[in-house]
Enzyme design. Structure first.
Site, mmCIF file in Angstrom:
data_model
loop_
_atom_site.group_PDB
_atom_site.id
_atom_site.type_symbol
_atom_site.label_atom_id
_atom_site.label_comp_id
_atom_site.label_asym_id
_atom_site.label_seq_id
_atom_site.Cartn_x
_atom_site.Cartn_y
_atom_site.Cartn_z
ATOM 1 N N ASP A 376 0.800 -1.224 0.000
ATOM 2 C CA ASP A 376 0.000 0.000 0.000
ATOM 3 C C ASP A 376 0.830 1.270 0.000
ATOM 4 O OD1 ASP A 376 -2.504 -1.210 -0.159
ATOM 5 O OD2 ASP A 376 -2.544 -1.594 1.995
ATOM 6 N N TYR A 461 -10.049 -1.163 1.650
ATOM 7 C CA TYR A 461 -9.813 -1.251 3.088
ATOM 8 C C TYR A 461 -9.552 0.113 3.712
ATOM 9 C CZ TYR A 461 -9.904 -6.096 4.561
ATOM 10 O OH TYR A 461 -10.331 -7.349 4.940
ATOM 11 N N HIS A 512 -2.977 -9.630 6.291
ATOM 12 C CA HIS A 512 -2.586 -8.243 6.530
ATOM 13 C C HIS A 512 -1.283 -8.271 7.314
ATOM 14 C CE1 HIS A 512 -6.296 -6.268 5.216
ATOM 15 N NE2 HIS A 512 -6.972 -7.221 5.838
ATOM 16 N N LEU A 520 14.643 3.439 18.885
ATOM 17 C CA LEU A 520 14.653 3.723 20.315
ATOM 18 C C LEU A 520 16.005 4.312 20.734
ATOM 19 C CD1 LEU A 520 12.885 0.456 21.298
ATOM 20 C CD2 LEU A 520 12.259 2.607 22.391
ATOM 21 N N ASP A 521 15.956 5.332 21.555
ATOM 22 C CA ASP A 521 17.144 5.893 22.197
ATOM 23 C C ASP A 521 16.881 5.895 23.695
ATOM 24 O OD1 ASP A 521 18.338 6.266 19.764
ATOM 25 O OD2 ASP A 521 18.205 8.452 19.761
ATOM 26 N N GLU A 562 23.306 -9.067 15.096
ATOM 27 C CA GLU A 562 22.021 -8.899 14.412
ATOM 28 C C GLU A 562 21.342 -10.235 14.136
ATOM 29 O OE1 GLU A 562 22.705 -4.685 11.995
ATOM 30 O OE2 GLU A 562 23.093 -6.601 10.987
ATOM 31 N N GLU A 631 20.013 3.258 5.482
ATOM 32 C CA GLU A 631 18.928 2.283 5.601
ATOM 33 C C GLU A 631 17.729 2.940 6.279
ATOM 34 O OE1 GLU A 631 21.798 -1.685 5.994
ATOM 35 O OE2 GLU A 631 20.718 -0.946 7.759
ATOM 36 N N GLU A 657 26.133 -7.740 12.097
ATOM 37 C CA GLU A 657 26.980 -6.763 12.770
ATOM 38 C C GLU A 657 26.704 -6.785 14.268
ATOM 39 O OE1 GLU A 657 27.978 -3.074 10.045
ATOM 40 O OE2 GLU A 657 25.814 -3.325 10.219
ATOM 41 N N LEU A 664 20.577 1.545 17.822
ATOM 42 C CA LEU A 664 19.827 0.403 17.304
ATOM 43 C C LEU A 664 18.431 0.809 16.838
ATOM 44 C CD1 LEU A 664 20.720 -2.231 20.065
ATOM 45 C CD2 LEU A 664 21.918 -1.764 17.915
ATOM 46 N N HIS A 674 -7.030 -13.094 7.626
ATOM 47 C CA HIS A 674 -8.450 -12.761 7.560
ATOM 48 C C HIS A 674 -9.131 -13.681 6.551
ATOM 49 C CE1 HIS A 674 -11.773 -9.498 6.888
ATOM 50 N NE2 HIS A 674 -12.220 -10.575 7.511
#
Length: 752
Positions: A376, A461, A512, A520-521, A562, A631, A657, A664, A674
């Site tokens: 979408d 939808y 779906h 997050l920090d 990772e 990224e 890595e 991170l 569904h």
């Protein structure tokens, strides 16, 4: 009786009469109008959040003007551009690099230059391609630089571009021309000449890189209701990859389980009585399957949520504050809602929280349904977040915010009131306790949350995107799916792929899957990833050593790389997984935030599929990677039309890595399977169709921060719980007032 006594009795009688008159006069009087009080302001610089602010219409206009005058090529307005033209596809904010932003926000550095990202389709070139430019500085641009190769490692091939509205118009024209070649068939099967049939696209568009051939499904269309439940059994395959519209062709036709090379062949088979035709009467508006028109007159008014003294949150520009929370909000026209610099009590917890993609993957025994994998973002999750209906989509008294975008046009568009902000009473205690031993008391706190909401309508939808902020310091992210199911024509063994929901309507099974980015920090930029789960150990009881006990114990682990932090979909994952900072709390535990996922996802596309790499983010319920500026997103708008050679492949982000003491990012997938059923008509309901995740403080504080909430309630058996001074709940009746509701207005159809 002496005169003094008579006077005293007379005075008492008059006083009683006066009191009764006052009661009678006030009993029928309406409550006073609510007196709004300004919420307490956070002690921060509001203008700092503008570094994340979406582009204004004026800035978009300046970018278009600059590109028209400085690229040295003729640009055609995308709303009327042919594939062989050059045009501006979209203009959006170029979010500055995180290091520059943090230096500005936290280090007293200069404000990063404000820039735009412009996507252009170059069809009028020897080597047609898609090019992305960064344009700046705003508001008066003087430079542009091509960032396509830097972002994607090479030019973006032209066939990967999303389909424009003009391209759909030209395809519909071709389909209508071809339908005129089967007049007797259409009159018999559908009571139609073809011009009144709705045409629905599928995607992707072929089986290999370079293909641009799309199955289109035809439906009966009735004004005022969704056509998605009224397939007529006819589907057509259109090849539209050539730069010249005149060379587009209808390649194949499907009807009721049979395939034909053309509509001429279809008509011939019908005339020769070689075709089994299902005669479907044209539906009438009053009885059409899926009508949403009310069947009963309005009843008594439903409960209404309102703020007796006005909102307790504050919205300034792109920033909202509420009881210690501070959030910068925005909307990407492709990927949808995005939040930045989420702070609680002045400390940043999340640098970026953004929706990345929404996948709907279908099954059917019709070609259109079985080949559909909608991504979408390529259609425009943010672009198609239309105006919200006051009092239904959001509380009547919510704050409504306009969003602006520039896509497939040189003129900005505005979706008025398309994002809402409100405080929500969950009618549930956040915490409470009734003490019935030792001392007798009650203590508790109502669960009130700040909600930021948008709703995207993506063809059939409707997705409700919620971002919720709790007084416990938790962030809740939630999505609900509603709207119309997509359907196929019911034939053969259709129930292998769904349920029959109408005379000739198969509600087709689908997945779906929704993807989010969470940067997050926690207690700083550099974090660790820690897990905890339980096991049992068999031990002898230490007081007698004669019996054994199965004792639960905690298994603690720090994930180092990772690959360890990439958890495949529908496989066991540690029940406690936290981003930890370098500093401990008062009790010696590292200050952390826990990720808790609530999802019922179906099976991911098999890895053997040639298009799986384009949605490889769906392999994982959670993957934690080192943050990299190169990224920024897990997918691309170009993946939809070339999933066989994806422009962005999320799986490549995971290259083992180290993730210890690094910046991170958590990439989170949620979703559900569904299987449509009768109760999905007319619409799928939100009940049971909501998934999401929580970011919960885990030893981040020394105690639950909600203890500082001014809404806390406490009273003991020794107090009068009905006294306003002892219990704020007792003050509510005297504070009752009538909210000042703005008049209802809706302009959501204006930009269509």
């Amino acid at each position: 009786m002496n005169v003094k006594t008579v006077l005293i009795l007379l005075i008492l009688a008059l006083a009683t009469i006066f009191a009764l008159v006052c009661v009678l006069l006030t009993r029928g009087r309406a409550p006073s109008t609510c007196q709004h009080q300004r919420p307490e302001q956070e002690d921060t610089d509001d203008s700092q959040s503008l570094v994340f602010a979406d582009l204004t219409p004026e800035e978009m206009v300046e970018v278009v003007r600059y590109l028209q005058g400085n690229l040295g090529v003729q640009l055609v307005d995308a709303s009327r551009a042919k594939p062989s033209d050059n045009c501006i596809a979209s203009v959006d904010l170029q979010v500055p690099a995180k290091a520059e932003v943090l230096q500005f926000l936290d280090g007293g550095g200069a404000r990063p230059p404000r820039e735009a990202l412009a996507v252009l389709y170059f069809g009028n070139q020897p080597d047609p391609n898609v090019t992305e430019y960064v344009v700046g500085p705003l508001p008066t641009p003087v430079y542009h630089r091509d960032v396509t190769v830097q972002k994607y490692g090479g030019k973006v091939p032209y066939h990967r571009r999303p389909v424009t509205g003009k391209e759909y118009v030209d395809i519909n024209t071709l389909i209508q021309q071809e339908l005129q070649k089967a007049p007797r068939f259409l009159a018999t099967c559908c009571e139609s000449d073809g011009t009144d049939l709705a045409i629905l696209t599928t995607a992707p568009r072929g089986f290999k890189s370079g293909d641009r051939a799309t199955w289109f499904v035809l439906f009966h269309s009735v004004a005022g209701t969704g056509y998605y439940l009224s397939p007529v059994g006819l589907e057509v395959l259109v090849e539209h990859g050539d730069l010249h519209v005149s060379r587009w062709q209808l390649r194949q036709v499907f009807y009721n389980g049979q395939y034909f090379a053309s509509t001429t062949d279809l008509e011939g088979a019908f005339v020769a009585n070689l075709l089994k035709v299902i005669r479907i009467k044209k539906p009438q508006a009053e009885v059409v399957l899926g009508s949403m028109k009310p069947r009963r007159p309005p009843g008594n008014p439903r409960p209404l949520q309102y703020e007796p003294q006005g909102p307790r949150y504050s919205v300034r520009d792109n920033r909202v504050t509420f009881q210690g929370w501070s959030i910068a909000f925005g909307m990407n026209p492709n990927s949808g809602p995005r939040l930045f610099d989420i702070r609680y009590r002045g400390e940043r917890i999340v640098y970026e929280l953004s929706l990345q993609e929404a996948l709907a993957l279908y099954g059917s025994n019709c070609p259109g349904g079985m080949s559909t994998r909608y991504l979408d973002g390529s259609f425009g999750i943010g672009r198609f977040a239309y105006e919200l209906v006051r009092g239904l989509d959001c509380p009547y008294t919510a704050t409504y915010v306009d969003r602006h975008y520039l896509a497939e046009s040189e003129t900005p568009k505005t979706n008025q009131n398309s994002l809402c902000i409100f405080e929500h009473d969950a009618a549930l205690p956040l915490r409470r306790h009734f003490s019935d031993s030792q001392s007798l008391y009650y203590g508790g706190l109502q669960k009130n949350t700040l909600v930021i909401r948008a709703i995207s309508t993506l063809i059939n939808y409707d997705y409700i995107w919620d971002f919720m902020f709790h007084s416990s310091g938790a962030v809740e992210v939630r999505v609900h799916a509603t709207g119309y199911i997509s359907s196929s024509f019911f034939h053969g063994r259709g129930t292998d792929y769904g349920n029959r929901v109408g005379p000739y309507t198969l509600g087709t099974m689908h997945l779906h899957h929704i993807h989010y980015k969470v940067d997050l920090d926690v207690n700083g930029q550099l974090n660790f990833l820690e897990t905890q789960d339980m096991g049992y150990e068999l031990v002898k009881d230490p007081w007698s050593m004669q019996n054994t006990i199965e004792r639960p114990y905690l298994r603690r682990e720090r994930l180092e790389r990772e690959d360890e932090a990439a958890f495949l979909l529908n496989t066991p994952m540690p029940r406690y997984l936290s981003f930890a900072g370098p500093q401990p709390n008062k009790w010696g535990h590292l200050r952390s935030y826990r990720i808790q996922i609530v999802s019922f996802a179906g099976e991911h596309l098999p890895a053997s599929s040639p298009m799986e790499r384009s949605i490889s983010w769906g392999r994982y319920q959670l993957a934690v990677t080192r943050r990299k500026e190169e990224e920024p997103t897990s997918t691309s708008i170009y993946n939809q039309n070339d999933p066989w050679t994806p422009t962005v492949t999320f799986a490549d982000f995971i290259d083992n890595e180290t993730i210890t003491n690094e910046d991170l990012v958590a990439w989170i997938s949620v979703g559900f399977l569904h299987v449509p059923h009768a109760e999905d008509v007319p619409n799928t309901v939100t009940v049971g169709n909501g998934v999401g995740f929580f970011l919960r403080p885990y030893n981040y504080f020394d105690e639950d921060p909600s203890v500082d909430s001014p809404d806390s309630v406490y009273f003991s058996s020794e107090q009068d719980a009905g006294a306003c001074g002892a219990n704020p709940l007792a003050c509510l009746p005297t504070d009752a007032c009538v909210p000042r509701l703005p008049p209802f207005h809706y302009g959501g159809f204006l930009n269509l």
